[in-house]
Design an enzyme around this catalytic site. Structure first.
Site, PDB file in Angstrom:
ATOM      1  N   ASP A 174       0.849  -1.197   0.000  1.00 36.90           N
ATOM      2  CA  ASP A 174       0.000   0.000   0.000  1.00 36.90           C
ATOM      3  C   ASP A 174       0.889   1.253   0.000  1.00 36.90           C
ATOM      4  O   ASP A 174       1.800   1.371   0.826  1.00 36.90           O
ATOM      5  CB  ASP A 174      -0.871  -0.039   1.273  1.00 36.90           C
ATOM      6  CG  ASP A 174      -1.996   0.981   1.255  1.00 36.90           C
ATOM      7  OD1 ASP A 174      -2.451   1.336   0.158  1.00 36.90           O
ATOM      8  OD2 ASP A 174      -2.432   1.387   2.351  1.00 36.90           O
ATOM      9  N   ASP A 225       2.776   4.930  -5.532  1.00 33.66           N
ATOM     10  CA  ASP A 225       2.017   6.158  -5.345  1.00 33.66           C
ATOM     11  C   ASP A 225       2.893   7.342  -5.729  1.00 33.66           C
ATOM     12  O   ASP A 225       3.638   7.883  -4.915  1.00 33.66           O
ATOM     13  CB  ASP A 225       1.558   6.252  -3.877  1.00 33.66           C
ATOM     14  CG  ASP A 225       0.744   7.508  -3.624  1.00 33.66           C
ATOM     15  OD1 ASP A 225       0.622   8.337  -4.546  1.00 33.66           O
ATOM     16  OD2 ASP A 225       0.236   7.661  -2.500  1.00 33.66           O
ATOM     17  N   GLY A 241      -9.006   5.663   1.204  1.00 32.75           N
ATOM     18  CA  GLY A 241      -9.658   6.508   2.201  1.00 32.75           C
ATOM     19  C   GLY A 241     -11.137   6.225   2.333  1.00 32.75           C
ATOM     20  O   GLY A 241     -11.952   7.140   2.457  1.00 32.75           O
ATOM     21  N   ALA A 242     -11.488   4.939   2.333  1.00 35.74           N
ATOM     22  CA  ALA A 242     -12.908   4.574   2.213  1.00 35.74           C
ATOM     23  C   ALA A 242     -13.528   4.036   3.503  1.00 35.74           C
ATOM     24  O   ALA A 242     -14.582   3.410   3.464  1.00 35.74           O
ATOM     25  CB  ALA A 242     -13.064   3.563   1.084  1.00 35.74           C
ATOM     26  N   ASN A 264     -10.332   0.490  -0.196  1.00 36.41           N
ATOM     27  CA  ASN A 264      -9.306   0.393   0.852  1.00 36.41           C
ATOM     28  C   ASN A 264      -9.845   0.776   2.222  1.00 36.41           C
ATOM     29  O   ASN A 264     -10.412   1.863   2.395  1.00 36.41           O
ATOM     30  CB  ASN A 264      -8.165   1.366   0.531  1.00 36.41           C
ATOM     31  CG  ASN A 264      -7.234   0.834  -0.533  1.00 36.41           C
ATOM     32  OD1 ASN A 264      -7.551  -0.133  -1.226  1.00 36.41           O
ATOM     33  ND2 ASN A 264      -6.081   1.458  -0.672  1.00 36.41           N
ATOM     34  N   ASP A 308      -8.702   0.880   6.321  1.00 37.75           N
ATOM     35  CA  ASP A 308      -7.747   0.731   7.417  1.00 37.75           C
ATOM     36  C   ASP A 308      -8.314   1.329   8.706  1.00 37.75           C
ATOM     37  O   ASP A 308      -8.421   0.662   9.733  1.00 37.75           O
ATOM     38  CB  ASP A 308      -6.420   1.408   7.055  1.00 37.75           C
ATOM     39  CG  ASP A 308      -5.342   1.128   8.087  1.00 37.75           C
ATOM     40  OD1 ASP A 308      -5.617   0.378   9.053  1.00 37.75           O
ATOM     41  OD2 ASP A 308      -4.219   1.651   7.962  1.00 37.75           O
TER      42      ASP A 308
HETATM   43  P1  13P Z   1      -8.959   4.808   5.549  1.00 41.03           P
HETATM   44  O1  13P Z   1      -8.081   5.667   6.401  1.00 41.03           O
HETATM   45  O2  13P Z   1     -10.218   5.516   5.160  1.00 41.03           O
HETATM   46  O3  13P Z   1      -9.249   3.478   6.162  1.00 41.03           O
HETATM   47  O4  13P Z   1      -8.175   4.521   4.168  1.00 41.03           O
HETATM   48  C1  13P Z   1      -7.244   3.473   4.089  1.00 41.03           C
HETATM   49  C2  13P Z   1      -6.460   3.496   2.825  1.00 41.03           C
HETATM   50  O5  13P Z   1      -6.763   4.175   1.869  1.00 41.03           O
HETATM   51  C3  13P Z   1      -5.261   2.663   2.788  1.00 41.03           C
HETATM   52  O6  13P Z   1      -4.531   2.849   1.618  1.00 41.03           O
HETATM   53  O1  G3H Z   2      -3.294   4.887   3.590  1.00 44.66           O
HETATM   54  C1  G3H Z   2      -2.716   4.671   4.635  1.00 44.66           C
HETATM   55  C2  G3H Z   2      -3.040   3.471   5.442  1.00 44.66           C
HETATM   56  O2  G3H Z   2      -4.079   3.757   6.352  1.00 44.66           O
HETATM   57  C3  G3H Z   2      -1.820   2.937   6.111  1.00 44.66           C
HETATM   58  O3  G3H Z   2      -1.485   3.692   7.226  1.00 44.66           O
HETATM   59  O4  G3H Z   2       0.907   4.124   6.768  1.00 44.66           O
HETATM   60  O5  G3H Z   2      -0.037   4.401   9.083  1.00 44.66           O
HETATM   61  O6  G3H Z   2       0.264   2.117   8.096  1.00 44.66           O
HETATM   62  P1  G3H Z   2       0.022   3.593   7.838  1.00 44.66           P
HETATM   63 ZN    ZN Z   3      -4.609   4.844   0.838  1.00 40.97          ZN
END
Ligand code: 13P
Ligand code: G3H
Ligand code: ZN
Length: 311
Positions: free
Chosen positions: A82, A104, A214-215, A256, A258
């Protein structure tokens, strides 16, 4: 089954009008919660590792844990980097068993983004891995980088065809108003996404898989538990689920998530520790954290993504 790429998953998702969940993983409990949920509802899955996750848990631990999850569940699992920010990081992940990487290059100018993305695509494709690129810039927090609203920018549809044809990427992340983290919209404003941009991109790239970062929906139930247990998450606002369902029915094949995992796990742990202040066995407080992740992921798959039964 060995770890798979997203090729087959995305083709079926595009044709079937649903999306695959891409969940960020950082440790064993998170991996178990996600994959046990996916196994119960027979969903293919992307497990994604950020540079920060790789630093925290170490590459080898995460790869071995994900291989163990595949052996345990028999699910089609794609192991994805990611937000890779350099050719070297993408190369290291591909060499070390990842089946998919994101490069990215969205912080660079258009030409530089193309050059970097193509370099990664050439390396990945020679080795059977797939690549996600990004055009446009999301606001919010990724790793240690905080992108302000002013520095974020929507994807320009006029650029997508040239970017995809010149780089050869397998999927494209676009910016339509989602953002990373738990504070996605200003309090008091109505959450809105630029579905007009997604529609234009879909017309320009028919059949091509689009990715939504960012979902997270920032589930209020978990925010409330955290706040009730002494947390301070006022003004946390996520993406409404009906908007995600709409995106999944369109060209978006990967969604995505997280922050929702973080909130679910933290709510489980905080609630347990508040109720049992004398306990100090990590297995006791990590169990409700893992259980919450499982419940959350199952609900996402069935109620939002629509990829249940597609494994
Ligand atoms: P969230 O912060 O909305 O969960 O997005 C996660 C993400 O885009 C990871 O690449
Ligand atoms: O897009 C970002 C993800 O939420 C990952 O977060 O880089 O803190 O592991 P992180
Ligand atoms: Zn992301």
């Amino acid at each position: 089954m060995p770890l798979v790429t997203t090729k087959e998953m995305f083709k079926k998702a595009y044709e079937g009008g649903y999306a695959i969940g891409a969940f960020n993983v950082n440790n064993m409990e998170i991996i178990q919660g996600i994959t046990e949920a996916a196994a119960e509802v027979k969903a293919p899955i992307v497990l994604q590792v950020s540079a920060g996750a790789r630093k925290y848990a170490k590459h080898t631990y995460l790869v071995k844990l994900i291989e163990a999850a595949e052996a345990d569940t028999g699910l089609p699992i794609c192991l994805h980097l990611d937000h890779g920010d350099s050719f070297e990081l993408c190369k290291s992940c591909i060499d070390g068993g990842f089946t998919s990487v994101m490069i990215d290059g969205s912080k660079h100018g258009f030409e530089e983004n193309i050059k970097l993305t193509k370099q990664v695509v050439d390396y990945a494709h020679e080795r059977g891995a797939v690549v996600e690129g990004e055009l446009g810039r999301l606001a919010g927090v990724e790793d240690d980088v905080n992108v302000s609203d002013e520095d974020s920018s929507y994807t320009r549809p006029a650029e997508v065809e040239e970017f995809v044809s010149k780089t050869g990427v397998d999927s494209l992340a676009i910016a339509i108003g989602t953002s990373h983290g738990a504070f996605k919209f200003k309090p008091g404003t109505k959450p809105q996404l630029r579905f007009d941009i997604l529609e234009q991109v879909e017309k320009l790239l028919p059949g091509f898989p689009i990715v939504l970062h960012g979902a997270s929906s920032v589930i209020p139930e978990y925010v409330k538990i955290i706040n009730d247990c002494g947390g301070r998450l006022d003004d946390a606002i996520g993406i409404p689920e009906d908007m995600l369902r709409k995106a999944a029915s369109m060209a978006v094949c990967k969604i995505n998530i997280d922050s929702d995992l973080r909130l679910a796990m933290t709510a489980g742990i905080r609630e347990y520790m508040t109720k049992n202040p004398g306990h100090f066995d990590p297995r006791q407080y990590l169990t409700p954290g893992r259980d919450n992740i499982k419940t959350l992921v199952k609900a996402k798959i069935v109620n939002v993504l629509g990829c249940d039964g597609k494994a």
